[in-house]
Design a protein around this motif. Structure first.
Motif, PDB file in Angstrom:
ATOM      1  N   ALA A   1       0.823  -1.214   0.000  1.00 28.14           N
ATOM      2  CA  ALA A   1       0.000   0.000   0.000  1.00 28.14           C
ATOM      3  C   ALA A   1       0.856   1.261   0.000  1.00 28.14           C
ATOM      4  O   ALA A   1       0.525   2.246  -0.670  1.00 28.14           O
ATOM      5  CB  ALA A   1      -0.927  -0.015   1.213  1.00 28.14           C
ATOM      6  N   SER A   2       1.976   1.248   0.722  1.00 24.57           N
ATOM      7  CA  SER A   2       2.833   2.434   0.760  1.00 24.57           C
ATOM      8  C   SER A   2       3.450   2.711  -0.605  1.00 24.57           C
ATOM      9  O   SER A   2       3.606   3.878  -0.998  1.00 24.57           O
ATOM     10  CB  SER A   2       3.936   2.248   1.808  1.00 24.57           C
ATOM     11  OG  SER A   2       4.747   1.126   1.492  1.00 24.57           O
ATOM     12  N   HIS A   3       3.780   1.666  -1.350  1.00 24.55           N
ATOM     13  CA  HIS A   3       4.352   1.858  -2.678  1.00 24.55           C
ATOM     14  C   HIS A   3       3.284   2.304  -3.674  1.00 24.55           C
ATOM     15  O   HIS A   3       3.579   3.071  -4.601  1.00 24.55           O
ATOM     16  CB  HIS A   3       5.024   0.569  -3.148  1.00 24.55           C
ATOM     17  CG  HIS A   3       6.329   0.309  -2.455  1.00 24.55           C
ATOM     18  ND1 HIS A   3       7.361  -0.389  -3.032  1.00 24.55           N
ATOM     19  CD2 HIS A   3       6.778   0.668  -1.230  1.00 24.55           C
ATOM     20  CE1 HIS A   3       8.378  -0.452  -2.202  1.00 24.55           C
ATOM     21  NE2 HIS A   3       8.047   0.171  -1.093  1.00 24.55           N
ATOM     22  N   ALA A   4       2.062   1.822  -3.490  1.00 14.25           N
ATOM     23  CA  ALA A   4       0.968   2.292  -4.346  1.00 14.25           C
ATOM     24  C   ALA A   4       0.738   3.784  -4.146  1.00 14.25           C
ATOM     25  O   ALA A   4       0.470   4.522  -5.113  1.00 14.25           O
ATOM     26  CB  ALA A   4      -0.307   1.509  -4.052  1.00 14.25           C
ATOM     27  N   GLU A   5       0.870   4.261  -2.914  1.00 11.95           N
ATOM     28  CA  GLU A   5       0.725   5.692  -2.637  1.00 11.95           C
ATOM     29  C   GLU A   5       1.863   6.473  -3.275  1.00 11.95           C
ATOM     30  O   GLU A   5       1.644   7.575  -3.811  1.00 11.95           O
ATOM     31  CB  GLU A   5       0.703   5.917  -1.120  1.00 11.95           C
ATOM     32  CG  GLU A   5       0.548   7.366  -0.704  1.00 11.95           C
ATOM     33  CD  GLU A   5      -0.751   7.991  -1.199  1.00 11.95           C
ATOM     34  OE1 GLU A   5      -0.763   9.218  -1.399  1.00 11.95           O
ATOM     35  OE2 GLU A   5      -1.740   7.245  -1.378  1.00 11.95           O
ATOM     36  N   ARG A   6       3.074   5.941  -3.254  1.00 11.50           N
ATOM     37  CA  ARG A   6       4.205   6.613  -3.908  1.00 11.50           C
ATOM     38  C   ARG A   6       3.978   6.719  -5.414  1.00 11.50           C
ATOM     39  O   ARG A   6       4.290   7.737  -6.028  1.00 11.50           O
ATOM     40  CB  ARG A   6       5.498   5.854  -3.616  1.00 11.50           C
ATOM     41  CG  ARG A   6       5.988   5.982  -2.189  1.00 11.50           C
ATOM     42  CD  ARG A   6       7.252   5.180  -1.967  1.00 11.50           C
ATOM     43  NE  ARG A   6       8.362   5.668  -2.776  1.00 11.50           N
ATOM     44  CZ  ARG A   6       9.549   5.079  -2.832  1.00 11.50           C
ATOM     45  NH1 ARG A   6       9.766   3.963  -2.137  1.00 11.50           N
ATOM     46  NH2 ARG A   6      10.509   5.588  -3.579  1.00 11.50           N
ATOM     47  N   LEU A   7       3.429   5.657  -5.997  1.00 11.96           N
ATOM     48  CA  LEU A   7       3.149   5.705  -7.438  1.00 11.96           C
ATOM     49  C   LEU A   7       2.103   6.761  -7.758  1.00 11.96           C
ATOM     50  O   LEU A   7       2.228   7.495  -8.755  1.00 11.96           O
ATOM     51  CB  LEU A   7       2.689   4.330  -7.921  1.00 11.96           C
ATOM     52  CG  LEU A   7       2.318   4.242  -9.405  1.00 11.96           C
ATOM     53  CD1 LEU A   7       3.531   4.557 -10.279  1.00 11.96           C
ATOM     54  CD2 LEU A   7       1.764   2.863  -9.748  1.00 11.96           C
ATOM     55  N   ARG A   8       1.076   6.882  -6.920  1.00  8.65           N
ATOM     56  CA  ARG A   8       0.053   7.906  -7.148  1.00  8.65           C
ATOM     57  C   ARG A   8       0.659   9.308  -7.090  1.00  8.65           C
ATOM     58  O   ARG A   8       0.287  10.190  -7.877  1.00  8.65           O
ATOM     59  CB  ARG A   8      -1.071   7.764  -6.108  1.00  8.65           C
ATOM     60  CG  ARG A   8      -2.033   6.611  -6.402  1.00  8.65           C
ATOM     61  CD  ARG A   8      -3.265   6.697  -5.537  1.00  8.65           C
ATOM     62  NE  ARG A   8      -2.963   6.373  -4.152  1.00  8.65           N
ATOM     63  CZ  ARG A   8      -3.029   5.158  -3.636  1.00  8.65           C
ATOM     64  NH1 ARG A   8      -3.377   4.143  -4.404  1.00  8.65           N
ATOM     65  NH2 ARG A   8      -2.742   4.940  -2.367  1.00  8.65           N
ATOM     66  N   LYS A   9       1.606   9.525  -6.183  1.00  6.91           N
ATOM     67  CA  LYS A   9       2.254  10.831  -6.091  1.00  6.91           C
ATOM     68  C   LYS A   9       3.100  11.109  -7.327  1.00  6.91           C
ATOM     69  O   LYS A   9       3.125  12.232  -7.840  1.00  6.91           O
ATOM     70  CB  LYS A   9       3.114  10.893  -4.826  1.00  6.91           C
ATOM     71  CG  LYS A   9       2.309  10.937  -3.532  1.00  6.91           C
ATOM     72  CD  LYS A   9       3.224  11.042  -2.323  1.00  6.91           C
ATOM     73  CE  LYS A   9       2.416  11.106  -1.034  1.00  6.91           C
ATOM     74  NZ  LYS A   9       3.303  11.174   0.169  1.00  6.91           N
ATOM     75  N   ILE A  10       3.809  10.088  -7.807  1.00  8.20           N
ATOM     76  CA  ILE A  10       4.631  10.261  -9.005  1.00  8.20           C
ATOM     77  C   ILE A  10       3.753  10.609 -10.203  1.00  8.20           C
ATOM     78  O   ILE A  10       4.077  11.496 -11.001  1.00  8.20           O
ATOM     79  CB  ILE A  10       5.451   8.985  -9.276  1.00  8.20           C
ATOM     80  CG1 ILE A  10       6.511   8.798  -8.196  1.00  8.20           C
ATOM     81  CG2 ILE A  10       6.104   9.031 -10.653  1.00  8.20           C
ATOM     82  CD1 ILE A  10       7.241   7.473  -8.270  1.00  8.20           C
TER      83      ILE A  10
END
Length: 355
Positions: free
Chosen positions: A184-193
């Protein structure tokens, strides 16, 4: 509506009586909940009180799940039985994400225990990080990184495999990163990118609505807003973000669904994959790092520039795999025995390896 809430053998059961009949909702057992006496059943609640009771129950379940997730992700619990008990308190639809986060947290420790490099996943004797650092210092790699930023959307099972090629991009092109689809934390990073890309983002996956690279570049915005257009040098649009789905084809088909709202690009490989350590299921399918090299070429990069660096890194990986698996010695030794007729019949259905 009339609501009946009852507790039976540690299970919370909510029944709602509608015009169409009784609708039952069974909620999982509450950890540590006492078994009620028989004379305590059933307890009738009216509308408002019943919904208040149900809301309180959901809040309690959420608090227990949040506490379990915090303890799991703190890294303090190492006993397998204790980890399993905590996971049982997490909702089923969140367990895969928790397990992925746990694997990420324990990855360095696991690799060190196995005597492997945590960056390239080879054993220390065959580590290729020094060779990759030499390739990454080439000026053409630096120029390509200013033009394209690769995000490798990787399946968690690929993380510890030395044969994975997607990790090479993180070594070679500054700004390129590896993110894990189930975390989930990496999915949030992808959304920010994606949010910071000003719409300049594509997914390299041959879906039904995928377009060619040329068409994608034509429809993508060429200018960015003032907020996000300032890069490290102070001017110019941000680099194009290219998301590479990294996993087996069966895994990739599932993983790319979370990226369905982004424009998809289909490449046009010319020939068979040079990476023979994994058999491709269909003609025209290539490894992740080969897809990145081909994408750069279709963007206009010279083949002797960054694409050549990526392919040289792939050759370094293949050579290290052969040495680590002693395939180089086996190749010069006696020929292996002939396969059985049944095995030969199965081999006819598979694409031949290269190399």
């Amino acid at each position: 509506r009339q609501v009946l809430s009852s507790v039976c053998s540690g299970n919370e059961v909510l029944k709602v009586k509608a015009a169409s009949g009784w609708v039952c909702c069974l909620i999982a057992p509450m950890p540590g909940s006492p078994v009620p006496e028989a004379n305590a059943l059933p307890t009738f609640l009216e509308d408002g009180a019943a919904w208040a009771c149900y809301a309180a129950l959901q809040r309690r379940r959420g608090a227990i799940a949040d506490a379990a997730k915090r303890k799991l992700l703190s890294g303090t619990e190492t006993d397998e039985a204790a980890v399993a008990a905590l996971l049982s308190q997490v909702p089923t639809w969140e367990r895969a994400s928790c397990m992925a986060e746990l694997k990420i947290l324990s990855f360095s420790f696991t690799m060190r225990n196995q005597g492997k490099c945590e960056r390239c996943m080879f054993t220390e004797a065959y580590c290729i990080c020094a060779q990759l650092a030499t390739l990454a210092a080439e000026p053409s790699a630096q120029r390509a990184a200013c033009r394209v930023r690769f995000v490798v959307w990787m399946h968690q099972l690929e993380r510890g495999r030395a044969s994975n090629t997607g990790k090479l991009l993180e070594h070679l092109l500054p700004g390129s990163i590896v993110l894990f689809a189930d975390a989930a934390s990496h999915a949030e990073r992808l959304r920010k990118i994606v949010a910071q890309s000003s719409g300049r983002v594509v997914v390299l996956f041959p879906s039904e609505n995928a377009v060619s690279v040329e068409e994608a570049i034509r429809i993508l915005p060429t200018t960015a807003s003032m907020d996000s257009s300032m890069n490290n040098e102070g001017s110019g649009p941000p680099p194009l973000v290219a998301v590479l789905v990294d996993g087996t084809w069966k895994q990739a088909k599932r993983m790319h669904r979370t990226l369905a709202d982004l424009p998809h690009v289909a490449l046009a490989p010319r020939g068979r994959s040079e990476f023979h350590w994994r058999r491709q299921s269909q003609e025209g399918r290539i490894s992740t790092v080969e897809a990145a090299a081909l994408f750069l070429e279709e963007l206009g990069e010279t083949p002797n520039g960054a694409p050549k660096i990526l392919r040289c890194a792939l050759h370094e990986l293949v050579e290290a795999l052969e040495q680590q698996c002693h395939y180089d010695g086996f190749r010069t030794g006696p020929a292996p025995p002939e396969p059985s007729p049944a095995k030969r019949a199965l081999l006819k259905l598979r694409l031949p390896k290269r190399g």
